[in-house]
Write an enzyme that holds these catalytic residues in place. Structure first.
Site, short mmCIF file in Angstrom:
data_model
loop_
_atom_site.label_atom_id
_atom_site.label_comp_id
_atom_site.label_asym_id
_atom_site.label_seq_id
_atom_site.Cartn_x
_atom_site.Cartn_y
_atom_site.Cartn_z
N ASP A 93 43.16 30.99 70.91
CA ASP A 93 43.02 29.54 70.76
C ASP A 93 44.02 28.89 71.72
O ASP A 93 44.90 29.56 72.28
CB ASP A 93 43.25 29.13 69.29
CG ASP A 93 42.59 27.79 68.97
OD1 ASP A 93 42.13 27.10 69.90
OD2 ASP A 93 42.54 27.42 67.78
N ASP A 128 40.40 21.31 73.18
CA ASP A 128 39.52 20.30 72.59
C ASP A 128 40.35 19.40 71.68
O ASP A 128 41.48 19.73 71.32
CB ASP A 128 38.40 20.99 71.79
CG ASP A 128 38.94 21.96 70.76
OD1 ASP A 128 39.72 22.87 71.14
OD2 ASP A 128 38.64 21.82 69.56
N ALA A 196 37.53 21.25 63.69
CA ALA A 196 38.11 20.22 62.80
C ALA A 196 37.49 20.21 61.40
O ALA A 196 37.35 19.15 60.79
CB ALA A 196 38.00 18.84 63.45
N CYS A 279 39.75 43.86 40.94
CA CYS A 279 39.28 44.29 42.26
C CYS A 279 39.53 45.79 42.36
O CYS A 279 40.42 46.32 41.69
CB CYS A 279 40.09 43.52 43.31
SG CYS A 279 39.97 44.17 44.98
N CYS A 281 39.99 47.42 45.48
CA CYS A 281 40.50 47.79 46.81
C CYS A 281 41.71 48.72 46.62
O CYS A 281 42.24 48.84 45.52
CB CYS A 281 40.86 46.54 47.62
SG CYS A 281 42.47 45.84 47.23
N CYS A 284 44.69 47.25 44.80
CA CYS A 284 44.51 46.95 43.38
C CYS A 284 44.32 48.20 42.53
O CYS A 284 44.57 48.17 41.33
CB CYS A 284 43.33 45.99 43.21
SG CYS A 284 43.67 44.41 44.01
#
Ligand code: GUN
EC number: 2.4.2.48
Length: 489
Positions: A93, A128, A196, A279, A281, A284
């Site tokens: 960016d 931008d 935005a 969860c 994963c 977890c």
């Protein structure tokens, strides 16, 4: 056909695509998540993102690197891939986000794009202007004019093999968004971020986010890869994909972890308030909430960030499978049930059903009617549009139900779609699974279908056998159609 983007599969306006990033010699499958890496913080190292999480592409901020003497020199010297130790593709960016947060930045598009190119970025971004929501129109127009100039500056620079983003701005003015998108699409730039939208998402304005994306999509070609800039909560990915977004970047996984927040696909929890980890994963399954709380703050942040990333990548995989299976809108509906703001987003999506219908495949496996909003899905709009292809003649009996074999009817009516000749009973979406206890909206939409068929065929005498429709549905059926309530027989 756009050179770097190929579409493979679609559902609603969502799609599975392949984005080729020539400078990295990588092709990534979309929808794709780009974890955000702050070069100074790196909550999870880019190498770990690549090896453990399978991240093929990340995004970092060239403005931060450019503004730090040591980082800038190192980036120019060894390149971003070595600086970050990341073998996949790197998007950079430009500092526009900092511009929107702090009001000014001290680089031009030309300087920062050249720097991105010289540091080895694979997808660069011009400066931008991220115009916030709800500003007055004059400001939105002025800033959009500047953004357009920046895209022209970007086009004039020799960026070599680096792809370049063409951000789409326009604040909350749909016509400006559409115009910005059409302008961006006509440049020779490569990827099209809708910009935005972070303030909208921070305020849970998912309906407005959907309207902004819908407007941008109207201006962009079907084959344009679309990035939703700054969209990082997994709760809203399915909605954004169904609107046609292909790339997402997530800083949320790290930012939320810093505050002890635990992401789920239905919202955000706080570690302090969790008695269980909902969860499976690795984080977890290997820890209890107490164990996570007992870690020192750095280790806890890293574990939470890892969980947040697992959930995020898992949701992207689930969405891709849903596109393959043709049940993306069922997934969006499930996500919409988690939060009223998400429901608002889904209702906004249904407001754009006609636009979505143009991208949505005509045939899929099954249509599940899961909520009142299902009555306003693109498939229902399509059914109503296509009634003009049918050719009823003479006296036509329309009977509600798709299995009413005891009636010798020639036509059927299935809520929420409406009428169709019996021969089409086995075709999508008329094989829909619809609950027995239908809501008024489903019946009203079916009535709209009956009304349209009657209007299209003024010489045909229609009789409708319905199963106890409420006044709100019967009021929509024209007077010339005779209505019988079959449940009273
Ligand atoms: N990051 C989040 N929103 C934006 C945006 O509108 N433009 C740029 N360049 N980066 C962003």
């Amino acid at each position: 056909m756009r050179e770097h983007f190929e579409l493979r599969d679609a559902d609603a306006a969502g799609r599975i695509g392949r984005l080729t990033v020539p400078r990295a010699d990588v092709t990534v499958e979309t929808p794709v998540l780009l974890p955000v890496i702050n070069p100074n913080i790196q909550t999870i190292s880019p190498r770990r993102l690549y090896e453990e999480f399978g991240a093929e592409i990340l995004i970092t901020n060239s403005y931060i690197i450019h503004g730090d003497d040591d980082l800038r020199e190192e980036a120019l010297d060894v390149g971003l891939h070595e600086l970050l130790d990341f073998p996949g593709a790197i998007m950079t960016d430009s500092g526009s986000f900092q511009l929107s947060e702090y009001g000014e930045i001290d680089v031009t598009t030309e300087e920062i794009l050249r720097f991105q190119r010289d540091a080895g970025s694979d997808i660069g971004t011009p400066v931008d202007i991220p115009t916030p929501p709800d500003v007055d129109r004059e400001r939105a127009e002025d800033e959009l004019a500047t953004t357009k100039d920046r895209l022209a500056e970007a086009e004039a620079i020799d960026t070599g093999e680096m792809l370049v983003n063409a951000p789409v701005q326009g604040s909350t003015y749909p016509d400006l968004r559409e115009d910005a998108a059409a302008h961006a699409d006509a440049t020779d730039l490569d990827v099209f971020p809708v910009g935005a939208v972070v303030p909208l998402m921070n305020d849970y304005r998912y309906g407005d986010m959907v309207d902004a994306v819908a407007a941008a999509k109207r201006g962009l070609g079907e084959d344009a890869p679309v990035h939703l800039f700054g969209a990082g909560h997994p709760m809203m990915f399915a909605l954004a994909v169904a609107m046609g977004c292909d790339l997402f970047d997530s800083a949320a996984y790290a930012l939320y972890a810093r505050d002890g927040r635990y992401l789920t696909v239905s919202g955000t929890e706080h570690l302090d308030e969790l008695d269980y980890l909902p969860c499976s994963c690795p984080v977890c399954t290997e820890h209890t909430p107490d164990e996570l709380r007992a870690l020192d703050s750095r280790a806890r942040e890293e574990e939470l960030a890892a969980h947040n990333l697992h959930v995020t990548f898992q949701e992207i995989r689930r969405i891709k499978q849903a596109i393959r299976d043709g049940d993306l809108l069922e997934l969006v509906e499930a996500r919409a049930r988690a939060h009223p703001a998400m429901l608002d987003g889904y209702r906004a999506l249904c407001d754009h059903a006609e636009q979505l219908e143009r991208a949505d495949p005509a045939s899929k496996d099954a249509f599940f009617y899961l909520s009142t909003e299902s009555a306003d899905r693109p498939e229902v709009v399509r059914h109503h549009q296509r009634l003009d292809r049918l050719d009823p003649e003479g006296e036509v009996l329309l009977t509600e139900g798709n299995n009413s074999d005891n009636f010798d009817e020639t036509w059927r009516v299935v809520p929420p779609f409406g009428p169709f000749p019996r021969e089409l009973s086995e075709t999508y979406p008329l094989t829909a699974e619809v609950p027995d206890r239908k809501d008024a909206r489903a019946l009203e939409r079916a009535a709209d279908g009956v009304a349209r068929l009657a209007e299209l065929n003024p010489d045909v005498e229609f009789t409708l056998g319905h199963r106890g429709w409420p006044e709100s549905a019967l009021d929509r059926v024209p007077d010339g159609v005779t209505c019988w309530n079959l449940s009273e027989w």
